[in-house]
Design a protein around this motif. Structure first.
Motif, short mmCIF file in Angstrom:
data_model
loop_
_atom_site.label_atom_id
_atom_site.label_comp_id
_atom_site.label_asym_id
_atom_site.label_seq_id
_atom_site.Cartn_x
_atom_site.Cartn_y
_atom_site.Cartn_z
N UNK A 1 -3.71 -2.52 -10.63
CA UNK A 1 -3.49 -3.95 -10.45
C UNK A 1 -2.41 -4.23 -9.41
N UNK A 2 -2.77 -4.08 -8.14
CA UNK A 2 -1.84 -4.36 -7.05
C UNK A 2 -1.96 -5.82 -6.65
N UNK A 3 -0.87 -6.46 -6.23
CA UNK A 3 -0.96 -7.83 -5.74
C UNK A 3 -1.56 -7.88 -4.34
N UNK A 4 -1.96 -9.06 -3.90
CA UNK A 4 -2.52 -9.22 -2.55
C UNK A 4 -1.38 -9.12 -1.54
N UNK A 5 -1.49 -8.19 -0.62
CA UNK A 5 -0.47 -7.98 0.40
C UNK A 5 -1.14 -7.81 1.76
N UNK A 6 -0.30 -7.74 2.80
CA UNK A 6 -0.77 -7.35 4.12
C UNK A 6 -0.87 -5.83 4.18
N UNK A 7 -1.46 -5.32 5.28
CA UNK A 7 -1.52 -3.87 5.46
C UNK A 7 -0.12 -3.27 5.47
N UNK A 8 0.83 -3.92 6.14
CA UNK A 8 2.20 -3.42 6.17
C UNK A 8 2.81 -3.44 4.78
#
Length: 331
Positions: free
Chosen positions: A259-266
């Protein structure tokens, strides 16, 4: 040797990268000795102005490399100062670049020299105590105070308990070093260099996962493969509406129970732990360092990834191409 970043371009020669050490060797002539064992009578490091304009890469030799190794040691490495830019120096350079959040390519240019300027820590990281969960005392209080300056919210009580261990893991994950909750030279160096702790980081186990979930790499790969052919949509994260590279990571990981949050590639790059290609397993990430970590894919093994390609306008599975990249794990 394969480090955190695969070598993707042939090493180019040049006077800057191949300058030979003078006949009378400096402290770097003592080959094979850790910095702490170099005789105290060795001459001091030359002035940095002689070397900070020199571009160095693996294979370089000479006094400039010796100076580089001394600067890396001041920032937490443990290199023999031998004037030879070999695999150990390459790993230390990549670790420094990762901690400084600059392109991780193993080449020492202006940005890397700048990150190594100054004394690093005002106290040699190697001279400070190694701390781990269960320890107590003033050194732990110092650790907690410094962690709070980097974004933690700890009671400064001198007791290395679970909350302090979690904050240490978050710092180690953000710095791209081994996530083990043990505070040694590299962790002290990361604290000194100002690496911020990501909110919510450190709650996972040894892999720096945001959720602490057990990572099933093959389940991640299977979820990613199910989206092949999905159209590319910038900012998207759904097979029905389209997805971009980080949206694919968000979808595949959450489908697999991570369950990872929505992030950018970086954000995904520095939210996990940077590892070498030899450590990478299916389900880990491959982050391309160009354009400020602007693209990534999901590693399927055997040098291949699944990624949402803006050039092909769809999700594809393909071989990793010749561009600087790092491997990242949430295990």
């Amino acid at each position: 040797m394969i480090g955190a970043v695969s070598a993707t371009a042939a090493l180019t020669g040049g006077a800057a990268a191949t300058a030979q050490a003078p006949a009378t060797a400096s402290v770097g002539a003592v080959r094979g000795l850790a910095p702490s064992t170099v005789p105290s009578t060795a001459p001091a490091a030359p002035a940095n102005t002689q070397y900070t304009s020199v571009k160095l890469r693996q294979g370089a030799r000479g006094a400039a490399v010796s100076y580089l190794q001394q600067r890396l040691n001041a920032h937490g490495a443990s290199l023999a100062v031998d004037g030879s830019f070999g695999p150990a120096t390459l790993r230390a350079v990549k670790s420094q670049q990762s901690s400084a959040r600059i392109a991780v390519d193993g080449v020492v240019g202006p940005q890397t020299w700048s990150s190594l300027s100054g004394g690093g820590s005002t106290t040699d990281p190697g001279s400070r105590p190694k701390l781990r969960q269960g320890d107590r005392g003033s050194a732990v209080s110092t650790l907690q105070t410094t962690l709070n300056q980097r974004g933690a919210s700890l009671a400064v009580d001198g007791s290395f308990g679970p909350a302090t261990a979690s904050a240490v893991r978050a710092l180690q994950s953000a710095a791209g070093i081994g996530v083990d909750s043990v505070v040694g030279p590299r962790t002290w160096s990361a604290l000194d260099s100002g690496v911020p702790i990501s909110p919510g980081g450190g709650s996972g186990g040894g892999g720096g996962s945001d959720s602490g979930s057990t990572v099933n790499g093959q389940a991640i790969v299977n979820a990613a493969r199910s989206t092949i052919g999905t159209r590319y949509t910038w900012g998207g994260s759904s097979p029905s509406t389209g997805m971009d590279c980080s949206g694919l990571v968000y979808y595949a990981y959450n489908q697999a129970g991570v369950n990872v949050p929505r992030k950018t590639a970086k954000g995904y790059t520095f939210g996990g732990r940077i590892i070498s290609q030899s450590e990478a397993k299916p389900g880990d990430l491959v982050a391309f360092t160009g354009n400020d970590y602007g693209h990534m894919g999901i590693y399927t093994g055997n040098g291949r990834i699944i990624d949402a390609s803006s050039s092909q306008q769809r999700v594809v599975e393909r071989t990793i191409w010749n561009a600087p990249h790092v491997f990242v794990t949430y295990r």
